[in-house]
Design a protein around this motif. Structure first.
Motif, PDB file in Angstrom:
ATOM      1  N   ASP A  48       0.943  -1.135   0.081  1.00  0.00           N
ATOM      2  CA  ASP A  48      -0.036  -0.112  -0.087  1.00  0.00           C
ATOM      3  C   ASP A  48       1.012   0.723   0.121  1.00  0.00           C
ATOM      4  N   SER A  49      -0.113   2.031   0.652  1.00  0.00           N
ATOM      5  CA  SER A  49       1.032   3.379   0.148  1.00  0.00           C
ATOM      6  C   SER A  49       2.189   3.650   1.493  1.00  0.00           C
ATOM      7  N   GLY A  50       2.719   2.737   2.159  1.00  0.00           N
ATOM      8  CA  GLY A  50       3.524   2.836   2.973  1.00  0.00           C
ATOM      9  C   GLY A  50       3.326   3.684   4.352  1.00  0.00           C
ATOM     10  N   ALA A  51       3.793   2.914   5.795  1.00  0.00           N
ATOM     11  CA  ALA A  51       3.477   3.429   7.010  1.00  0.00           C
ATOM     12  C   ALA A  51       3.863   4.490   6.863  1.00  0.00           C
ATOM     13  N   ILE A  52       5.634   5.040   6.840  1.00  0.00           N
ATOM     14  CA  ILE A  52       6.443   5.443   7.222  1.00  0.00           C
ATOM     15  C   ILE A  52       6.842   6.521   5.664  1.00  0.00           C
ATOM     16  N   ALA A  53       7.107   7.370   5.747  1.00  0.00           N
ATOM     17  CA  ALA A  53       7.394   8.328   4.449  1.00  0.00           C
ATOM     18  C   ALA A  53       8.804   7.914   4.716  1.00  0.00           C
ATOM     19  N   TRP A  54       9.291   8.050   2.816  1.00  0.00           N
ATOM     20  CA  TRP A  54      10.911   7.165   3.363  1.00  0.00           C
ATOM     21  C   TRP A  54      11.654   8.301   3.910  1.00  0.00           C
ATOM     22  N   PRO A  55      11.617   9.837   3.510  1.00  0.00           N
ATOM     23  CA  PRO A  55      12.442  10.682   4.071  1.00  0.00           C
ATOM     24  C   PRO A  55      12.544  10.868   4.892  1.00  0.00           C
ATOM     25  N   GLU A  56      11.577  10.934   5.801  1.00  0.00           N
ATOM     26  CA  GLU A  56      11.434  10.786   7.271  1.00  0.00           C
ATOM     27  C   GLU A  56      12.831  10.151   7.753  1.00  0.00           C
ATOM     28  N   ILE A  57      12.673   8.688   7.091  1.00  0.00           N
ATOM     29  CA  ILE A  57      13.588   7.761   7.306  1.00  0.00           C
ATOM     30  C   ILE A  57      15.122   7.832   7.227  1.00  0.00           C
ATOM     31  N   LEU A  58      15.013   8.790   5.803  1.00  0.00           N
ATOM     32  CA  LEU A  58      16.140   8.650   5.814  1.00  0.00           C
ATOM     33  C   LEU A  58      16.795  10.261   6.602  1.00  0.00           C
ATOM     34  N   ALA A  59      16.170  11.370   6.949  1.00  0.00           N
ATOM     35  CA  ALA A  59      16.080  12.270   7.646  1.00  0.00           C
ATOM     36  C   ALA A  59      16.594  11.861   9.128  1.00  0.00           C
ATOM     37  N   ARG A  60      16.305  10.474   9.957  1.00  0.00           N
ATOM     38  CA  ARG A  60      16.452   9.876  11.192  1.00  0.00           C
ATOM     39  C   ARG A  60      17.594   9.216  11.325  1.00  0.00           C
ATOM     40  N   LEU A  61      17.627   8.647   9.274  1.00  0.00           N
ATOM     41  CA  LEU A  61      19.213   8.179   9.322  1.00  0.00           C
ATOM     42  C   LEU A  61      20.079   9.395   9.453  1.00  0.00           C
ATOM     43  N   ALA A  62      20.441  10.108   8.570  1.00  0.00           N
ATOM     44  CA  ALA A  62      21.293  11.250   8.976  1.00  0.00           C
ATOM     45  C   ALA A  62      21.448  12.058   9.909  1.00  0.00           C
ATOM     46  N   HIS A  63      20.630  12.092  11.422  1.00  0.00           N
ATOM     47  CA  HIS A  63      20.665  12.586  12.626  1.00  0.00           C
ATOM     48  C   HIS A  63      21.534  11.168  13.483  1.00  0.00           C
ATOM     49  N   ARG A  64      21.585  10.261  12.847  1.00  0.00           N
ATOM     50  CA  ARG A  64      22.040   8.203  13.563  1.00  0.00           C
ATOM     51  C   ARG A  64      23.574   8.100  12.932  1.00  0.00           C
ATOM     52  N   ALA A  65      23.928   9.265  11.782  1.00  0.00           N
ATOM     53  CA  ALA A  65      24.967   8.692  11.054  1.00  0.00           C
ATOM     54  C   ALA A  65      26.633   9.592  12.000  1.00  0.00           C
ATOM     55  N   GLY A  66      27.492   8.516  12.593  1.00  0.00           N
ATOM     56  CA  GLY A  66      28.186   7.878  13.011  1.00  0.00           C
ATOM     57  C   GLY A  66      28.384   7.292  14.625  1.00  0.00           C
ATOM     58  N   MET A  67      26.389   7.004  14.735  1.00  0.00           N
ATOM     59  CA  MET A  67      26.575   6.482  15.824  1.00  0.00           C
ATOM     60  C   MET A  67      26.434   4.920  15.463  1.00  0.00           C
ATOM     61  N   LEU A  68      25.986   4.613  14.489  1.00  0.00           N
ATOM     62  CA  LEU A  68      25.158   3.668  13.522  1.00  0.00           C
ATOM     63  C   LEU A  68      26.414   3.192  12.684  1.00  0.00           C
ATOM     64  N   ASP A  69      26.387   1.807  12.424  1.00  0.00           N
ATOM     65  CA  ASP A  69      27.265   0.669  11.250  1.00  0.00           C
ATOM     66  C   ASP A  69      26.999   0.726  10.457  1.00  0.00           C
ATOM     67  N   ALA A  70      25.225   0.672  10.070  1.00  0.00           N
ATOM     68  CA  ALA A  70      24.489  -0.095   8.737  1.00  0.00           C
ATOM     69  C   ALA A  70      23.121   0.073   8.836  1.00  0.00           C
ATOM     70  N   VAL A  71      22.824  -0.517   7.653  1.00  0.00           N
ATOM     71  CA  VAL A  71      21.013  -0.077   7.478  1.00  0.00           C
ATOM     72  C   VAL A  71      21.197  -1.388   7.030  1.00  0.00           C
ATOM     73  N   VAL A  72      20.049  -2.446   7.490  1.00  0.00           N
ATOM     74  CA  VAL A  72      19.581  -3.749   7.026  1.00  0.00           C
ATOM     75  C   VAL A  72      17.305  -3.291   6.381  1.00  0.00           C
ATOM     76  N   PHE A  73      17.766  -3.866   4.923  1.00  0.00           N
ATOM     77  CA  PHE A  73      17.006  -3.739   4.116  1.00  0.00           C
ATOM     78  C   PHE A  73      16.262  -5.506   4.355  1.00  0.00           C
ATOM     79  N   CYS A  74      14.745  -5.291   5.123  1.00  0.00           N
ATOM     80  CA  CYS A  74      14.202  -6.477   5.338  1.00  0.00           C
ATOM     81  C   CYS A  74      12.653  -5.952   4.370  1.00  0.00           C
ATOM     82  N   GLY A  75      11.851  -7.020   5.253  1.00  0.00           N
ATOM     83  CA  GLY A  75      10.478  -7.193   4.757  1.00  0.00           C
ATOM     84  C   GLY A  75       9.591  -7.790   5.705  1.00  0.00           C
ATOM     85  N   GLY A  76       8.078  -8.650   4.483  1.00  0.00           N
ATOM     86  CA  GLY A  76       8.162  -8.296   3.170  1.00  0.00           C
ATOM     87  C   GLY A  76       9.295  -8.567   2.528  1.00  0.00           C
TER      88      GLY A  76
END
Length: 238
Positions: A48-76
């Motif tokens: 469907d249309s998605g529960a969370i907007a991808w730009p919002e996720i990117l913004a959250r990840l940008a704030h955590r750069a340097g604190m996290l090592d990786a991002v994992v895509f799964c599903g679905g």
């Protein structure tokens, strides 16, 4: 980059176990064409249309750069989304390593993103000819065979795993599957004991048996792989 946006069904900001050895965030992509009885994320099967907007996720990840090592895509199933490649490139641009968890449904799309990945966790559910008995979809084993071959040939670090249930994978079939994977060049293999928690199938819950597969069968499978382990509920790998 295109104008396509990843359809995100969920987001975990911190995980110690999703990407081996690294601290990661986890992005759950919506959509899966299969209906496996032991699926623990059935709410992610529809597209469907998605529960969370991808730009919002990117913004959250940008704030955590340097604190996290990786991002994992799964599903679905993340490779169902045509925006996956763009999303991976955006995450890499933030400085993260990238992992993918896949059921190997779309080999062509998987090949496109493999060069962008640092790690792949992939499921092989049964011997390829028997796949419809698990997924409910005719011919579903053939794309898995092609995907496994692509992952092994890519040189990307990976973990191949199979969820084991005595009703779905009897000993002879499980041994045949392990031999097939070893012959294809799989070196890292994990068996995951079926977990009844979260499973919607009363038949599978009733047919579960703790401690399956037993030591005799494991003794035949383990020598086939350079790295082999078993995950039991509440125990982890051993």
């Amino acid at each position: 980059m295109g104008g396509r946006m990843l359809r995100v069904g969920g987001y975990t900001p911190f995980s110690t176990g999703e990407f081996p050895g690294l601290l990661s965030a986890v992005v759950f992509v919506q959509g899966c064409p299969w209906r496996c009885g032991y699926c623990h994320n059935p709410h992610l099967q529809p597209r469907d249309s998605g529960a969370i907007a991808w730009p919002e996720i990117l913004a959250r990840l940008a704030h955590r750069a340097g604190m996290l090592d990786a991002v994992v895509f799964c599903g679905g199933e993340p490779t169902i989304d045509p925006a996956l490649g763009d999303a991976i490139e955006q995450v890499r641009a933030l400085g993260f390593k990238v992992g993918l968890e896949t059921a190997c449904i779309y080999p062509d799309r998987l090949r496109q993103v493999l060069p962008l990945l640092d790690w792949v966790g992939f499921d092989v559910k049964t011997v390829f000819d028997d796949y419809p008995s698990v997924t409910g979809v005719s011919g579903s084993g053939q794309p898995v065979r092609a995907s496994v071959a692509a992952i092994v040939a890519s040189g990307v670090d990976y973990e191949c795993r199979t969820t084991v249930h005595p009703r779905l994978l009897q000993p002879a079939v499980l041994l045949e599957l392990a031999q097939t994977l070893a012959a294809m060049g799989v070196e890292h293999y994990v068996l995951q004991e079926f977990r009844a928690t979260g499973c919607d199938s009363a038949t599978l819950r009733a047919g579960a048996r703790a401690g399956y597969p037993g030591p005799d069968l494991l003794a035949q499978i383990a020598p086939l792989f350079r790295r082999f382990s078993v995950r039991r509920p509440g125990v982890g790998a051993r």
